[in-house]
Design a protein around this motif. Structure first.
Motif, mmCIF file in Angstrom:
data_model
loop_
_atom_site.group_PDB
_atom_site.id
_atom_site.type_symbol
_atom_site.label_atom_id
_atom_site.label_comp_id
_atom_site.label_asym_id
_atom_site.label_seq_id
_atom_site.Cartn_x
_atom_site.Cartn_y
_atom_site.Cartn_z
ATOM 1 N N HIS A 48 88.241 56.929 53.547
ATOM 2 C CA HIS A 48 87.922 58.359 53.643
ATOM 3 C C HIS A 48 89.192 59.180 53.851
ATOM 4 O O HIS A 48 89.348 60.259 53.253
ATOM 5 C CB HIS A 48 86.941 58.610 54.782
ATOM 6 C CG HIS A 48 86.655 60.068 55.022
ATOM 7 N ND1 HIS A 48 85.872 60.827 54.170
ATOM 8 C CD2 HIS A 48 87.075 60.911 56.014
ATOM 9 C CE1 HIS A 48 85.815 62.067 54.622
ATOM 10 N NE2 HIS A 48 86.533 62.137 55.732
ATOM 11 N N SER A 49 90.113 58.688 54.686
ATOM 12 C CA SER A 49 91.353 59.441 54.942
ATOM 13 C C SER A 49 92.199 59.523 53.679
ATOM 14 O O SER A 49 92.863 60.538 53.434
ATOM 15 C CB SER A 49 92.143 58.803 56.089
ATOM 16 O OG SER A 49 92.630 57.522 55.746
ATOM 17 N N TYR A 50 92.180 58.481 52.858
ATOM 18 C CA TYR A 50 92.918 58.526 51.593
ATOM 19 C C TYR A 50 92.266 59.496 50.612
ATOM 20 O O TYR A 50 92.951 60.264 49.920
ATOM 21 C CB TYR A 50 93.016 57.126 50.984
ATOM 22 C CG TYR A 50 94.119 56.289 51.606
ATOM 23 C CD1 TYR A 50 95.453 56.548 51.312
ATOM 24 C CD2 TYR A 50 93.822 55.253 52.487
ATOM 25 C CE1 TYR A 50 96.471 55.793 51.881
ATOM 26 C CE2 TYR A 50 94.837 54.494 53.058
ATOM 27 C CZ TYR A 50 96.161 54.771 52.758
ATOM 28 O OH TYR A 50 97.172 54.036 53.327
ATOM 29 N N LYS A 51 90.945 59.471 50.546
ATOM 30 C CA LYS A 51 90.249 60.400 49.645
ATOM 31 C C LYS A 51 90.481 61.841 50.075
ATOM 32 O O LYS A 51 90.689 62.722 49.236
ATOM 33 C CB LYS A 51 88.756 60.070 49.623
ATOM 34 C CG LYS A 51 88.408 58.776 48.911
ATOM 35 C CD LYS A 51 86.904 58.525 48.877
ATOM 36 C CE LYS A 51 86.191 59.497 47.971
ATOM 37 N NZ LYS A 51 84.745 59.178 47.845
ATOM 38 N N SER A 52 90.476 62.074 51.375
ATOM 39 C CA SER A 52 90.709 63.421 51.886
ATOM 40 C C SER A 52 92.120 63.903 51.553
ATOM 41 O O SER A 52 92.358 65.113 51.405
ATOM 42 C CB SER A 52 90.498 63.456 53.403
ATOM 43 O OG SER A 52 89.150 63.152 53.726
ATOM 44 N N ALA A 53 93.058 62.947 51.420
ATOM 45 C CA ALA A 53 94.438 63.296 51.081
ATOM 46 C C ALA A 53 94.625 63.504 49.579
ATOM 47 O O ALA A 53 95.708 63.906 49.141
ATOM 48 C CB ALA A 53 95.378 62.202 51.575
ATOM 49 N N GLY A 54 93.572 63.216 48.807
ATOM 50 C CA GLY A 54 93.642 63.444 47.365
ATOM 51 C C GLY A 54 93.752 62.199 46.522
ATOM 52 O O GLY A 54 93.900 62.280 45.292
ATOM 53 N N ALA A 55 93.693 61.017 47.141
ATOM 54 C CA ALA A 55 93.790 59.771 46.377
ATOM 55 C C ALA A 55 92.465 59.440 45.710
ATOM 56 O O ALA A 55 91.390 59.822 46.187
ATOM 57 C CB ALA A 55 94.196 58.624 47.293
ATOM 58 N N GLN A 56 92.556 58.717 44.616
ATOM 59 C CA GLN A 56 91.389 58.085 44.021
ATOM 60 C C GLN A 56 91.353 56.633 44.491
ATOM 61 O O GLN A 56 92.396 56.030 44.720
ATOM 62 C CB GLN A 56 91.463 58.157 42.496
ATOM 63 C CG GLN A 56 91.449 59.576 41.960
ATOM 64 C CD GLN A 56 91.409 59.618 40.442
ATOM 65 O OE1 GLN A 56 91.146 58.609 39.792
ATOM 66 N NE2 GLN A 56 91.666 60.777 39.864
ATOM 67 N N LEU A 57 90.159 56.085 44.642
ATOM 68 C CA LEU A 57 90.021 54.708 45.108
ATOM 69 C C LEU A 57 89.703 53.786 43.943
ATOM 70 O O LEU A 57 88.945 54.152 43.041
ATOM 71 C CB LEU A 57 88.924 54.603 46.167
ATOM 72 C CG LEU A 57 89.168 55.365 47.472
ATOM 73 C CD1 LEU A 57 87.984 55.162 48.416
ATOM 74 C CD2 LEU A 57 90.459 54.909 48.155
ATOM 75 N N ALA A 58 90.304 52.606 43.968
ATOM 76 C CA ALA A 58 90.033 51.584 42.961
ATOM 77 C C ALA A 58 89.410 50.385 43.647
ATOM 78 O O ALA A 58 89.765 50.047 44.783
ATOM 79 C CB ALA A 58 91.323 51.168 42.259
ATOM 80 N N ALA A 59 88.504 49.742 42.967
ATOM 81 C CA ALA A 59 87.779 48.628 43.576
ATOM 82 C C ALA A 59 88.650 47.398 43.760
ATOM 83 O O ALA A 59 88.476 46.642 44.717
ATOM 84 C CB ALA A 59 86.552 48.276 42.724
ATOM 85 N N ASP A 60 89.602 47.169 42.848
ATOM 86 C CA ASP A 60 90.411 45.951 42.954
ATOM 87 C C ASP A 60 91.836 46.222 42.514
ATOM 88 O O ASP A 60 92.173 47.265 41.948
ATOM 89 C CB ASP A 60 89.804 44.815 42.131
ATOM 90 C CG ASP A 60 89.603 45.164 40.666
ATOM 91 O OD1 ASP A 60 90.504 45.817 40.087
ATOM 92 O OD2 ASP A 60 88.556 44.798 40.101
ATOM 93 N N ALA A 61 92.694 45.241 42.790
ATOM 94 C CA ALA A 61 94.124 45.392 42.522
ATOM 95 C C ALA A 61 94.424 45.473 41.036
ATOM 96 O O ALA A 61 95.329 46.210 40.614
ATOM 97 C CB ALA A 61 94.886 44.230 43.154
ATOM 98 N N ARG A 62 93.692 44.715 40.231
ATOM 99 C CA ARG A 62 93.945 44.735 38.790
ATOM 100 C C ARG A 62 93.809 46.163 38.238
ATOM 101 O O ARG A 62 94.586 46.590 37.378
ATOM 102 C CB ARG A 62 92.976 43.794 38.066
ATOM 103 C CG ARG A 62 93.249 43.681 36.568
ATOM 104 C CD ARG A 62 92.172 42.837 35.899
ATOM 105 N NE ARG A 62 92.243 41.448 36.278
ATOM 106 C CZ ARG A 62 92.991 40.533 35.644
ATOM 107 N NH1 ARG A 62 93.736 40.902 34.605
ATOM 108 N NH2 ARG A 62 92.984 39.277 36.030
#
Length: 371
Positions: A48-62
């Protein structure tokens, strides 16, 4: 630029390449940041803190590797991760290639642009991106030594600071750079007897002015190292030759004559170690015995205090990350010789002399690659 931050997968490595605050800075400059879900969860940095900072989330490293122009990590990519690197992709992380031929070969094969934190060099010769983790590791080294001197952990059963009527322990610190200075500070604070060895007499003189007779300073020679090691209860290996393999200053013969139950903490293990008896260990299995001497040679010591380490590292690395993202890697390197010194592998060529020398491979100066 598209920037990717994968979750670290090295054994018990909980640091993260970018904090939410760092992500916010990059996003505010128009860059896209993708962070692997859970990358910072272990140290209280939520998705949540990353999303609030403007990041997009990815499910896996690949997915992170596949979508990014630049990968920002902490530790060197593991074999599975190196397979995902591609030509022209930027890797910005600690690499320590002089002691890791397999990784060097994989990075050369990948065609990626590999910038190593540990060789970015300031005009005064200091290493600004290595320094914060050296500070952490130096301070931790004495804590670790004190803990492993306890009998249940395999040591001789000695309290490093002693008590009234009982002599304190003796700590020998080989090297008076950033690691060594921080180790000395901790050892003196614990009340230990401290001996420091270094070849830079001016540096020893400065330590003498700071600590007076609380620290014994010795010019580093084979003889002085042997005398210090054989009388020490704990020896801290704090030697660094930037980007190159660490010199093996403590021989197997010296170790065989050390006190039974004494402790060796080799902070130089990332670069191969400065004890002839050193071999890399992990937080899961940190120690081993050689001739009755307990060796602690964990290659990612600061991961044990991952939250402190992550914030300290980001303080140092963010500025260069923004420069690379804003300008592109080629222009950023051309305009900043400090950052240029961090280029270890580029487009299939080894561009750091000490790495090429360590592995006997061809060396192409970074300036030539950029030209």
């Amino acid at each position: 630029m598209r920037i990717g931050v994968p979750r670290e997968i090295k054994d018990q490595e909980y640091r993260v390449g970018l904090t939410p605050a760092s992500v916010r800075e990059l996003v505010s400059r128009g860059h896209k940041v993708t962070v692997q879900a859970g990358a910072g969860a272990a140290i209280g940095l939520s998705d949540h803190s990353y999303k609030s900072a403007g990041a997009q989330l990815a499910a896996d490293a690949r997915e992170v590797y596949g979508s990014a122009d630049m990968i920002v990590k902490v530790k060197e990519p593991q074999p599975a991760e190196r397979a995902w690197l591609r030509p022209g992709q930027i890797l910005y992380a600690y690499l320590h290639l002089a002691a890791d031929r397999e990784q060097m070969a994989d990075l050369v094969k990948s065609g990626a642009i590999c910038i190593a934190y540990e060789t970015v060099t300031a005009p005064d010769g200091s290493l600004p991106l290595l320094a914060p983790m050296s500070e952490v590791a130096g301070r931790m080294s004495v804590q670790v030594a004190a803990a492993y001197l306890e009998k249940p952990r395999g040591g001789m059963g000695l309290l490093l600071g002693g008590v009234p009527g009982v002599s304190p322990g003796h700590v020998a610190v080989i090297g008076a750079g950033v690691v060594g200075i921080n180790a000395i500070q901790m050892a003196v604070g614990m009340g230990a007897r401290v001996t420091v060895l270094d070849r830079d007499v001016d540096r020893l003189r400065r330590l003498g002015l700071v600590y007076g007779n609380r620290v014994v300073t010795l010019h580093s020679t084979a003889d002085s190292i042997e005398r210090a090691v054989l009388t020490a209860d704990a020896v801290i290996g704090a030697v660094l030759v930037p980007g190159a393999e660490a010199p093996r200053l403590v021989t197997r013969s010296m170790v065989s004559r050390m006190k039974a139950g004494s402790v060796v903490v080799d902070v130089a293990i990332d670069q191969g170690g400065c004890f002839e008896t050193s071999r890399p260990t992990s937080h899961s299995d940190p120690t081993y015995l050689v001739d009755g001497v307990l060796h602690y040679c964990v290659t990612n010591m600061p991961a044990a205090v991952a939250r402190t380490s992550t914030f300290a590292l980001n303080n140092a690395t963010l500025g260069y990350a923004m420069s690379i993202a804003d300008k592109g890697w080629s222009r950023a390197l051309k305009e900043d010789r400090c950052l240029l010194a961090g280029l270890n592998v580029c487009c299939g060529r080894v561009t750091y002399a000490a790495v090429a020398h360590a592995h006997g491979c061809a060396y192409v100066p970074a300036e030539q690659v950029l030209a």
